[in-house]
Design a protein around this motif. Structure first.
Motif: not given
Ligand SMILES: CC(=O)N[C@H]1[C@@H](OP(=O)(O)OP(=O)(O)OC[C@H]2O[C@@H](n3ccc(=O)[nH]c3=O)[C@H](O)[C@@H]2O)O[C@H](CO)[C@@H](O)[C@@H]1O
Length: 504
Positions: A432-436, A473-476, A481-486, A499-503
Motif C-alpha cells: 500500500c505504501r509503495w502504491a501511494l 516490482s521487487y522493492a517498489g 507507469e501503472y499507478l501514477r494519478g490513477r 500491469a499490462r492492462e494499466l500500461q
C-alpha cells in the motif's frame, strides 16, 4: 549391510547398545529399517556426540557469567545503512549488486531444514500461505523475487542472467519441498537452477548421554541446526557446483521472512564494494526480549549472540542516547563469498561449537510404550549458521528498515507477534505504501478518497488492500507507469496481467 552382531559391537564402542534393546522383537521390515539407521551412525562420532551433549547439559544453564563483560556493540565503521545517508551511495551499491547479478556471480541459498515447531504445521514453512489475496506461499513469493531481480539485472546490463537457488532441506523437509516445487512447475524457474540438498541429522540424547529411541525401531533424530549448512555444502559438493556456474557471492537467508529480498542488489553491492567476505543484515531490535540474535563483538571479534544465550539484563542495557545498547537484530540474511565458504568447509567447520537445545523428545519407555513427555527430557545439538562470523577477515553489517525487510513467521495466530496475521499485514502495508508513493489513490465504497498515509508502519492495518506481484516490482520500483494519478477501489491486485492492462 552390517550384521546385527557387528552393529552391536559398534554400538558398544559408542556406549549406546541400548538402541538395540527391542531389535529381537521387531518384524523383518522395521528391524531392517532400524539396522540401516544404526549403520549410518559412525561409532566414534556417536560416542563423542552423546558425551558432548551430556557434558554441555551438565554446565550451568544460561550465558557464560563473564559474557556481559566481553560484549561490545559493533563499531560504526563496520555498519552500513540502507536507509540513512546519501541516496547517491545507495544507488552505487545497487548498481554494483545488479552488475554482479548480471555477471551470474550471485546465488541465493535458502535454509529450509527447520521443523517449524512454533508455527505448529507439519509441512515445511515455505509451503505456508499467510492469507494474501493472491494466496501465494512463501516459496512462491521467493521464487518470483528471484525472477524479478534476474530481470532487473538483465535489463540494466542487456544480458540474460541467472540467480541459482540453492535450498538446504532436511530429512523432514526434502520430500515435501521437492514435491511442492514439482507440482508448481518450479514457479517458472528453470529446475536446473533450483538445487536442493539435505543437511545431516543427529540423534537426540538424554541428559545422561544416551541416544533416545523414539520408537522401538527408530532413533530420535533432529537436523543439526542451520549451521549444518557447512557440512552439507561439503557432503553434496555444492561449492563445486557454484564454481562451475561462476558464482562468487552467496546470499543465505531463512525461510520465514515474508519481506525477504533475495539477492538484494543493495546489500550485495554494499558487501562487494566494502570488500567483505561475510556480512549480515540487521534491523533495530523492536524490544529487549525480541527473539532475534544480536550482532555485536565478543572480545573485539564480530559475532552473533543468539537470543537464547543473552541474559535479560544485558538485552535491556541502554546506550547513552536511550536506545538499546545491543540493538542490531540479526534477521538471518547473510552474505558470504564463495572463497570464505570454501575456507570454512575445508578448515574451520570442525571448530564450530554446537549449541544445546533442551527439548521434549517423544520416546519409548523400558517396556516399549511410546511416551510424549510433558517436561523436557532430551538434548538436541545444533550448529548456528552465523557461528562462522568470527573467522571473517572483513565482516560488515548492513542495517535495513524493519517495515521494508523483516516480518518473520514464527508463531501460530494465537500469538500477537510474528504470526501469519502480522506477516500478511506487513506485506500488504508495504505494498500500500509503495502504491501511494507511486501516485495511486484509493477510493472507499462511496467513491470518496481514502486518507493517504504514505509512511504507514508495518504493524498497522493498511487503509486499502493492495498486493503487488514480485514479478511487477521487487522493492517498489517501476510502479509509477501503472499507478501514477490513477484511482482504485481496493482490493488492488497488481499482477502481471493487470500491469499490462494499466500500461499507458
Ligand atoms: C541460529 C539462527 O540463525 N538464529 C536466527 C533465527 O532464529 P530462529 O530461532 O527464529 O531460527 P529458526 O529456527 O526459525 O531457523 C532459522 C532458519 O534456519 C532453518 N533451519 C533451522 C534448523 C535447521 O536444522 N536447519 C535449518 O535449515 C530454518 O528452516 C529457518 O529458515 O532467525 C532469527 C530471525 O528471524 C534471528 O534473529 C536468529 O539469530
Amino acid at each position: 549391510m552390517a550384521s546385527e552382531a557387528d552393529l552391536r559391537a559398534r554400538l558398544q564402542r559408542a556406549g549406546q547398545q541400548h538402541l538395540l534393546r527391542f531389535c529381537a522383537e521387531l518384524a523383518p521390515e522395521p528391524r531392517a529399517a532400524l539396522l540401516a539407521q544404526l549403520e549410518a551412525l559412525e561409532p566414534e562420532a556417536l560416542r563423542q556426540h552423546c558425551q558432548r551433549a551430556a557434558a554441555a547439559c551438565a554446565r550451568p544453564p544460561g550465558p557464560p557469567p563473564d559474557l556481559a563483560a566481553r560484549l561490545q556493540p559493533l563499531p560504526p565503521e563496520r555498519v552500513g545503512s540502507a536507509s540513512e545517508g546519501d541516496p547517491q551511495t545507495r544507488r552505487l551499491w545497487e548498481e554494483e549488486g545488479l552488475h554482479q547479478i548480471a555477471l551470474n556471480k550471485v546465488a541465493v541459498l535458502l535454509l529450509a531444514g527447520g521443523q517449524g515447531t512454533r508455527l505448529g504445521v507439519t509441512y515445511p514453512k515455505g509451503m505456508y500461505q499467510v492469507g494474501l489475496p493472491s494466496q501465494k506461499t512463501l516459496y512462491q513469493l521467493q521464487a518470483e523475487r528471484i525472477r524479478r531481480v534476474e530481470q532487473l539485472a538483465s535489463e540494466r546490463h542487456g544480458t540474460r542472467c541467472t540467480v541459482p537457488w540453492y535450498i538446504m532441506t532436511s530429512e523432514f523437509t526434502l520430500g515435501p519441498t521437492a514435491k511442492f516445487f514439482k507440482e508448481h512447475d518450479f514457479f517458472h524457474l528453470d529446475p536446473n537452477n533450483v538445487i536442493m540438498f539435505e543437511q545431516r541429522m543427529l540423534p537426540a540424547v538424554t541428559f545422561d548421554g544416551r541416544a533416545i529411541l523414539e520408537r522401538k525401531d527408530k532413533v530420535a533424530m533432529a537436523p543439526d541446526g542451520n549451521g549444518g549448512l557447512y557440512s552439507a555444502l561439503e557432503d553434496h559438493q555444492i561449492l563445486e557446483d557454484m564454481e562451475r556456474r561462476g558464482v562468487e557471492f552467496v546470499h543465505v537467508y531463512c525461510v520465514d521472512n515474508i519481506l525477504v529480498r533475495l539477492a538484494d542488489p543493495v546489500f550485495i553491492g554494499f558487501c562487494v564494494l566494502r570488500g567483505a567476505d561475510c556480512g549480515a543484515k540487521v534491523v533495530e531490535k523492536a524490544y529487549p526480549e525480541e527473539p532475534v540474535g544480536v550482532v555485536c563483538q565478543v572480545d573485539g571479534v564480530p559475532q552473533v549472540v543468539e537470543y537464547s544465550e543473552i541474559s535479560p539484563e544485558v538485552a535491556q542495557l541502554r546506550a547513552p542516547g536511550g536506545g538499546l545498547l545491543y540493538n542490531a537484530g540479526n534477521i538471518c540474511n547473510h552474505f558470504f563469498t564463495r572463497d570464505f565458504l570454501r575456507m570454512v568447509t575445508r578448515e574451520l567447520e570442525h571448530l564450530l561449537q554446537p549449541h544445546v537445545a533442551v527439548k521434549k523428545v517423544p520416546y519409548v519407555d523400558e517396556h516399549g510404550n511410546p511416551v510424549k513427555p510433558l517436561q523436557p527430557n532430551g538434548i538436541k545439538m545444533e550448529k548456528f549458521v552465523f557461528d562462522v562470523l568470527p573467522f571473517a577477515k572483513n565482516f560488515v553489517a548492513f542495517q535495513v528498515l524493519r517495515e521494508e525487510e523483516f516480518s518473520p513467521l514464527k508463531n501460530a495466530d494465537s500469538a500477537d507477534r510474528d504470526s501469519p496475521s502480522t506477516s500478511r499485514r506487513a506485506l500488504l502495508a508495504q505494498h500500500c505504501r509503495w502504491a501511494l508513493q507511486a501516485g495511486a489513490r484509493f477510493l472507499d465504497v462511496h467513491g470518496a478518497r481514502l486518507p493517504e498515509q504514505p509512511s504507514l508502519p508495518g504493524s498497522a492495518e493498511p487503509p486499502a488492500i493492495c498486493e503487488i506481484s514480485p514479478l511487477v516490482s521487487y522493492a517498489g520500483e517501476g510502479l509509477e507507469e501503472y499507478l501514477r494519478g490513477r484511482e482504485f477501489r481496493p482490493p488492488l491486485i497488481l499482477d502481471e496481467a493487470t500491469a499490462r492492462e494499466l500500461q499507458p
